[in-house]
Design a protein around this motif. Structure first.
Motif, PDB file in Angstrom:
ATOM      1  N   MET A  63     -23.536  52.441 -34.492  1.00  0.00           N
ATOM      2  CA  MET A  63     -23.620  51.031 -34.870  1.00  0.00           C
ATOM      3  C   MET A  63     -23.172  50.840 -36.320  1.00  0.00           C
ATOM      4  N   LEU A  64     -23.557  51.753 -37.185  1.00  0.00           N
ATOM      5  CA  LEU A  64     -23.129  51.670 -38.582  1.00  0.00           C
ATOM      6  C   LEU A  64     -21.621  51.840 -38.702  1.00  0.00           C
ATOM      7  N   VAL A  65     -21.036  52.732 -37.918  1.00  0.00           N
ATOM      8  CA  VAL A  65     -19.579  52.904 -37.929  1.00  0.00           C
ATOM      9  C   VAL A  65     -18.917  51.594 -37.512  1.00  0.00           C
ATOM     10  N   LYS A  66     -19.454  50.960 -36.501  1.00  0.00           N
ATOM     11  CA  LYS A  66     -18.903  49.672 -36.050  1.00  0.00           C
ATOM     12  C   LYS A  66     -18.988  48.632 -37.168  1.00  0.00           C
ATOM     13  N   ILE A  67     -20.114  48.558 -37.851  1.00  0.00           N
ATOM     14  CA  ILE A  67     -20.277  47.617 -38.971  1.00  0.00           C
ATOM     15  C   ILE A  67     -19.292  47.960 -40.083  1.00  0.00           C
ATOM     16  N   PHE A  68     -19.197  49.227 -40.442  1.00  0.00           N
ATOM     17  CA  PHE A  68     -18.288  49.652 -41.510  1.00  0.00           C
ATOM     18  C   PHE A  68     -16.829  49.373 -41.151  1.00  0.00           C
ATOM     19  N   SER A  69     -16.515  49.361 -39.874  1.00  0.00           N
ATOM     20  CA  SER A  69     -15.124  49.138 -39.454  1.00  0.00           C
ATOM     21  C   SER A  69     -14.637  47.733 -39.806  1.00  0.00           C
TER      22      SER A  69
ATOM     23  N   LEU B 264      -6.598  58.397 -49.859  1.00  0.00           N
ATOM     24  CA  LEU B 264      -5.775  59.450 -49.276  1.00  0.00           C
ATOM     25  C   LEU B 264      -6.230  60.837 -49.697  1.00  0.00           C
ATOM     26  N   VAL B 265      -6.689  60.960 -50.928  1.00  0.00           N
ATOM     27  CA  VAL B 265      -7.202  62.255 -51.389  1.00  0.00           C
ATOM     28  C   VAL B 265      -8.453  62.626 -50.608  1.00  0.00           C
ATOM     29  N   ARG B 266      -9.374  61.681 -50.463  1.00  0.00           N
ATOM     30  CA  ARG B 266     -10.654  61.971 -49.819  1.00  0.00           C
ATOM     31  C   ARG B 266     -10.600  61.970 -48.300  1.00  0.00           C
ATOM     32  N   PHE B 267      -9.799  61.063 -47.711  1.00  0.00           N
ATOM     33  CA  PHE B 267      -9.850  60.863 -46.264  1.00  0.00           C
ATOM     34  C   PHE B 267      -8.501  61.043 -45.582  1.00  0.00           C
ATOM     35  N   GLY B 268      -7.527  61.552 -46.307  1.00  0.00           N
ATOM     36  CA  GLY B 268      -6.187  61.713 -45.765  1.00  0.00           C
ATOM     37  C   GLY B 268      -6.131  62.517 -44.483  1.00  0.00           C
TER      38      GLY B 268
ATOM     39  N   ILE C 141     -21.682  59.328 -42.746  1.00  0.00           N
ATOM     40  CA  ILE C 141     -20.968  58.521 -41.743  1.00  0.00           C
ATOM     41  C   ILE C 141     -19.568  58.170 -42.234  1.00  0.00           C
ATOM     42  N   ILE C 142     -19.465  57.649 -43.442  1.00  0.00           N
ATOM     43  CA  ILE C 142     -18.173  57.203 -43.967  1.00  0.00           C
ATOM     44  C   ILE C 142     -17.213  58.371 -44.156  1.00  0.00           C
ATOM     45  N   GLU C 143     -17.711  59.488 -44.610  1.00  0.00           N
ATOM     46  CA  GLU C 143     -16.838  60.630 -44.873  1.00  0.00           C
ATOM     47  C   GLU C 143     -16.466  61.422 -43.624  1.00  0.00           C
TER      48      GLU C 143
ATOM     49  N   ILE D 236      -9.137  49.797 -48.191  1.00  0.00           N
ATOM     50  CA  ILE D 236      -8.576  49.689 -49.536  1.00  0.00           C
ATOM     51  C   ILE D 236      -9.057  48.428 -50.238  1.00  0.00           C
ATOM     52  N   TYR D 237      -8.809  47.279 -49.648  1.00  0.00           N
ATOM     53  CA  TYR D 237      -9.082  46.014 -50.323  1.00  0.00           C
ATOM     54  C   TYR D 237     -10.567  45.782 -50.551  1.00  0.00           C
ATOM     55  N   GLU D 238     -11.398  46.295 -49.670  1.00  0.00           N
ATOM     56  CA  GLU D 238     -12.844  46.163 -49.859  1.00  0.00           C
ATOM     57  C   GLU D 238     -13.473  47.492 -50.253  1.00  0.00           C
ATOM     58  N   ASN D 239     -12.619  48.464 -50.539  1.00  0.00           N
ATOM     59  CA  ASN D 239     -13.017  49.778 -51.030  1.00  0.00           C
ATOM     60  C   ASN D 239     -14.195  50.363 -50.242  1.00  0.00           C
ATOM     61  N   LEU D 240     -13.941  50.601 -48.981  1.00  0.00           N
ATOM     62  CA  LEU D 240     -14.945  51.168 -48.085  1.00  0.00           C
ATOM     63  C   LEU D 240     -15.591  52.425 -48.642  1.00  0.00           C
ATOM     64  N   ALA D 241     -14.816  53.262 -49.312  1.00  0.00           N
ATOM     65  CA  ALA D 241     -15.355  54.517 -49.848  1.00  0.00           C
ATOM     66  C   ALA D 241     -16.493  54.269 -50.834  1.00  0.00           C
ATOM     67  N   ARG D 242     -16.470  53.125 -51.503  1.00  0.00           N
ATOM     68  CA  ARG D 242     -17.518  52.818 -52.475  1.00  0.00           C
ATOM     69  C   ARG D 242     -18.897  52.690 -51.799  1.00  0.00           C
ATOM     70  N   LEU D 243     -18.918  52.304 -50.523  1.00  0.00           N
ATOM     71  CA  LEU D 243     -20.188  52.194 -49.803  1.00  0.00           C
ATOM     72  C   LEU D 243     -20.851  53.553 -49.589  1.00  0.00           C
ATOM     73  N   ALA D 244     -20.069  54.612 -49.702  1.00  0.00           N
ATOM     74  CA  ALA D 244     -20.604  55.959 -49.480  1.00  0.00           C
ATOM     75  C   ALA D 244     -21.644  56.358 -50.516  1.00  0.00           C
ATOM     76  N   VAL D 245     -21.717  55.650 -51.628  1.00  0.00           N
ATOM     77  CA  VAL D 245     -22.693  56.007 -52.659  1.00  0.00           C
ATOM     78  C   VAL D 245     -24.066  55.357 -52.429  1.00  0.00           C
ATOM     79  N   VAL D 246     -24.177  54.546 -51.389  1.00  0.00           N
ATOM     80  CA  VAL D 246     -25.436  53.846 -51.133  1.00  0.00           C
ATOM     81  C   VAL D 246     -26.556  54.825 -50.786  1.00  0.00           C
ATOM     82  N   CYS D 247     -26.295  55.731 -49.868  1.00  0.00           N
ATOM     83  CA  CYS D 247     -27.311  56.713 -49.472  1.00  0.00           C
ATOM     84  C   CYS D 247     -26.617  57.882 -48.762  1.00  0.00           C
TER      85      CYS D 247
END
Length: 92
Positions: free
Chosen positions: A8-14, A71-75, A36-38, A19-30
């Protein structure tokens, strides 16, 4: 949020643009969100870029940096990068 299943979280994150909303930045929440994001192919498989530089020229460097970081992190998950109907990379 801890009780929501990972799927469900993957669906929400999708709904966040990588890039424009910098999804990777959410990875620092917990730690759960980081995992999940990585590790979710679905979130990084296709990156579609809009050529909005004329509308947001002040954001171009920020978007470029976010794309490079992505691309470096998720390429390893990226199969296709598309901009304005042009395919720049496809691993499929």
């Amino acid at each position: 949020m801890d009780k929501l299943p990972n799927e469900m979280l993957v669906k929400i994150f999708s709904y966040f643009h990588p890039i424009y909303e910098n999804l990777a930045r959410l990875a620092v929440v917990c730690k759960k969100w980081t995992t999940i994001i990585e590790n979710s192919l679905l979130l990084w498989k296709h990156i579609h870029l809009d050529d909005n530089r004329h509308r947001h020229p002040d954001m171009e460097n920020e978007y470029r940096k976010a794309l490079c970081d992505c691309l470096v992190r998720f390429g390893r998950f990226v199969h296709c990068i598309r901009a304005e109907e042009e395919t720049y990379f496809t691993g499929e």
